[in-house]
Design a protein around this motif. Sequence first.
Motif, mmCIF file in Angstrom:
data_model
loop_
_atom_site.group_PDB
_atom_site.id
_atom_site.type_symbol
_atom_site.label_atom_id
_atom_site.label_comp_id
_atom_site.label_asym_id
_atom_site.label_seq_id
_atom_site.Cartn_x
_atom_site.Cartn_y
_atom_site.Cartn_z
ATOM 1 N N ILE A 156 -3.184 -14.094 0.414
ATOM 2 C CA ILE A 156 -1.727 -13.920 0.475
ATOM 3 C C ILE A 156 -1.215 -14.191 1.883
ATOM 4 O O ILE A 156 -0.098 -14.711 2.064
ATOM 5 C CB ILE A 156 -1.309 -12.514 -0.017
ATOM 6 N N THR A 157 -2.015 -13.871 2.889
ATOM 7 C CA THR A 157 -1.612 -14.142 4.273
ATOM 8 C C THR A 157 -1.433 -15.641 4.511
ATOM 9 O O THR A 157 -0.558 -16.064 5.270
ATOM 10 C CB THR A 157 -2.650 -13.562 5.260
ATOM 11 N N GLU A 158 -2.256 -16.444 3.839
ATOM 12 C CA GLU A 158 -2.191 -17.900 3.997
ATOM 13 C C GLU A 158 -0.939 -18.506 3.367
ATOM 14 O O GLU A 158 -0.395 -19.483 3.879
ATOM 15 C CB GLU A 158 -3.428 -18.557 3.379
ATOM 16 N N VAL A 159 -0.477 -17.934 2.255
ATOM 17 C CA VAL A 159 0.584 -18.605 1.492
ATOM 18 C C VAL A 159 1.945 -17.932 1.577
ATOM 19 O O VAL A 159 2.965 -18.547 1.244
ATOM 20 C CB VAL A 159 0.184 -18.739 -0.001
ATOM 21 N N ALA A 160 1.991 -16.680 1.992
ATOM 22 C CA ALA A 160 3.277 -15.963 2.022
ATOM 23 C C ALA A 160 4.188 -16.522 3.112
ATOM 24 O O ALA A 160 3.726 -16.844 4.210
ATOM 25 C CB ALA A 160 3.046 -14.475 2.238
ATOM 26 N N PRO A 161 5.488 -16.648 2.836
ATOM 27 C CA PRO A 161 6.432 -17.094 3.876
ATOM 28 C C PRO A 161 6.557 -16.062 4.984
ATOM 29 O O PRO A 161 6.215 -14.884 4.802
ATOM 30 C CB PRO A 161 7.741 -17.267 3.104
ATOM 31 N N ALA A 162 7.055 -16.507 6.124
ATOM 32 C CA ALA A 162 7.129 -15.646 7.308
ATOM 33 C C ALA A 162 7.995 -14.414 7.081
ATOM 34 O O ALA A 162 7.771 -13.365 7.705
ATOM 35 C CB ALA A 162 7.654 -16.446 8.498
ATOM 36 N N THR A 163 8.971 -14.522 6.200
ATOM 37 C CA THR A 163 9.878 -13.390 5.975
ATOM 38 C C THR A 163 9.353 -12.393 4.952
ATOM 39 O O THR A 163 10.005 -11.381 4.692
ATOM 40 C CB THR A 163 11.256 -13.895 5.526
ATOM 41 N N ALA A 164 8.196 -12.670 4.369
ATOM 42 C CA ALA A 164 7.595 -11.705 3.441
ATOM 43 C C ALA A 164 6.955 -10.577 4.245
ATOM 44 O O ALA A 164 6.381 -10.804 5.315
ATOM 45 C CB ALA A 164 6.548 -12.376 2.575
ATOM 46 N N GLU A 165 7.048 -9.365 3.728
ATOM 47 C CA GLU A 165 6.427 -8.214 4.378
ATOM 48 C C GLU A 165 5.138 -7.856 3.637
ATOM 49 O O GLU A 165 5.175 -7.451 2.467
ATOM 50 C CB GLU A 165 7.371 -7.014 4.379
ATOM 51 N N ILE A 166 4.007 -8.031 4.301
ATOM 52 C CA ILE A 166 2.720 -7.696 3.700
ATOM 53 C C ILE A 166 2.316 -6.298 4.157
ATOM 54 O O ILE A 166 2.121 -6.049 5.353
ATOM 55 C CB ILE A 166 1.643 -8.724 4.094
ATOM 56 N N LYS A 167 2.226 -5.384 3.206
ATOM 57 C CA LYS A 167 1.832 -4.006 3.519
ATOM 58 C C LYS A 167 0.370 -3.818 3.115
ATOM 59 O O LYS A 167 0.013 -3.976 1.940
ATOM 60 C CB LYS A 167 2.725 -3.017 2.765
ATOM 61 N N ARG A 168 -0.455 -3.474 4.086
ATOM 62 C CA ARG A 168 -1.900 -3.386 3.861
ATOM 63 C C ARG A 168 -2.340 -1.934 3.715
ATOM 64 O O ARG A 168 -1.961 -1.086 4.518
ATOM 65 C CB ARG A 168 -2.638 -4.081 5.006
ATOM 66 N N TYR A 169 -3.184 -1.691 2.708
ATOM 67 C CA TYR A 169 -3.667 -0.344 2.413
ATOM 68 C C TYR A 169 -5.194 -0.313 2.468
ATOM 69 O O TYR A 169 -5.862 -1.332 2.288
ATOM 70 C CB TYR A 169 -3.153 0.119 1.046
ATOM 71 N N GLU A 170 -5.730 0.868 2.700
ATOM 72 C CA GLU A 170 -7.154 1.012 2.960
ATOM 73 C C GLU A 170 -8.014 1.065 1.696
ATOM 74 O O GLU A 170 -9.228 0.895 1.768
ATOM 75 C CB GLU A 170 -7.412 2.268 3.806
ATOM 76 N N ASP A 171 -7.411 1.334 0.556
ATOM 77 C CA ASP A 171 -8.174 1.377 -0.700
ATOM 78 C C ASP A 171 -7.267 0.949 -1.841
ATOM 79 O O ASP A 171 -6.042 0.915 -1.710
ATOM 80 C CB ASP A 171 -8.746 2.773 -0.950
ATOM 81 N N GLU A 172 -7.901 0.605 -2.991
ATOM 82 C CA GLU A 172 -7.133 0.087 -4.120
ATOM 83 C C GLU A 172 -6.239 1.150 -4.752
ATOM 84 O O GLU A 172 -5.191 0.832 -5.314
ATOM 85 C CB GLU A 172 -8.062 -0.514 -5.183
ATOM 86 N N THR A 173 -6.630 2.411 -4.650
ATOM 87 C CA THR A 173 -5.768 3.473 -5.187
ATOM 88 C C THR A 173 -4.435 3.505 -4.451
ATOM 89 O O THR A 173 -3.362 3.568 -5.074
ATOM 90 C CB THR A 173 -6.470 4.837 -5.081
ATOM 91 N N SER A 174 -4.508 3.433 -3.134
ATOM 92 C CA SER A 174 -3.272 3.419 -2.344
ATOM 93 C C SER A 174 -2.488 2.133 -2.571
ATOM 94 O O SER A 174 -1.255 2.144 -2.597
ATOM 95 C CB SER A 174 -3.608 3.566 -0.851
ATOM 96 N N ASN A 175 -3.210 1.039 -2.737
ATOM 97 C CA ASN A 175 -2.576 -0.255 -2.971
ATOM 98 C C ASN A 175 -1.767 -0.243 -4.270
ATOM 99 O O ASN A 175 -0.588 -0.601 -4.299
ATOM 100 C CB ASN A 175 -3.659 -1.342 -3.017
ATOM 101 N N THR A 176 -2.388 0.202 -5.349
ATOM 102 C CA THR A 176 -1.688 0.237 -6.637
ATOM 103 C C THR A 176 -0.595 1.292 -6.650
ATOM 104 O O THR A 176 0.467 1.095 -7.252
ATOM 105 C CB THR A 176 -2.678 0.489 -7.796
ATOM 106 N N GLN A 177 -0.826 2.410 -5.972
ATOM 107 C CA GLN A 177 0.185 3.460 -5.940
ATOM 108 C C GLN A 177 1.445 2.994 -5.221
ATOM 109 O O GLN A 177 2.571 3.394 -5.580
ATOM 110 C CB GLN A 177 -0.380 4.713 -5.265
#
Length: 261
Positions: A156-177
């Motif tokens: 996603i870092t490779e293809v997302a436009p500069a104005t997209a906000e990528i929020k990174r989480y430490e585990d999949e539970t937090s990611n899906t939540q």
Amino acid sequence: MPFSAIKKTMMALSIVAMGAFGASADVLDDITQRGTVRIAVPEDFPPYGAMGIDMKPAGYDVDVANHVAEKLGVSIELVPVIGSNRIPSLQTDKVDLIISVLGKSPEREAAIDFANAYGVLNNSVFAEKDSGIAGPDDLAGKSVSVLRGGIADMLITEVAPATAEIKRYEDETSNTQAFLSGQVDAIATGDIIINALKARSPRRMPEEMFILNTSPLYVGVKKGETRLAEKVNEIIAGMIADGTLEGISQKWLGRGIPDKM
């Protein structure tokens, strides 16, 4: 006959005998003679495989395994496994085949052989159906959650436009939540994660918007078992040709199989 010649003859016969007794049996012959094929299937990766309420494995990989056994003309012994003991189960002769969300890697190819792919896993971007997201450009001005350092993060870092906000989480539970609670507009992850999530019927239902990459799933066979691999390849080709694999995919994944795997 001179003693030296007799000695050489006896040594040659001994080597032949040792080879005969030491040679490993052909697993396809073993399966046929036994009348049962032992197949490792996932016990913790719905919808590919998980223990049902009847405590029996069920899922995409399980249906594929049952069809392989049927085409081999033998009964099946399903052996539930987790990711870490799939390959050891094959190497120690506890199973004859692995059909358990198994991808290829150089390390795995050094340990076992592979028959052809029978399915794929997608790393994709998921969002609500009416999100208006159809491709990477549509993430402009939107937020997307991802597991920090995972494959989906890199993609996603490779293809997302500069104005997209990528929020990174430490585990999949937090990611899906983060997605379920409305903290982000979209989530980037594997379809295994989302299918398991959707099985719980969440209020905010994620749908696949676009695919980041595709990873084939292969049948694992023991090193050197060429006849068994070729037979499995024949069965998989038949499942593709007659629509069996398409039906299993629609049943468990809600999508068809890709043209190429």
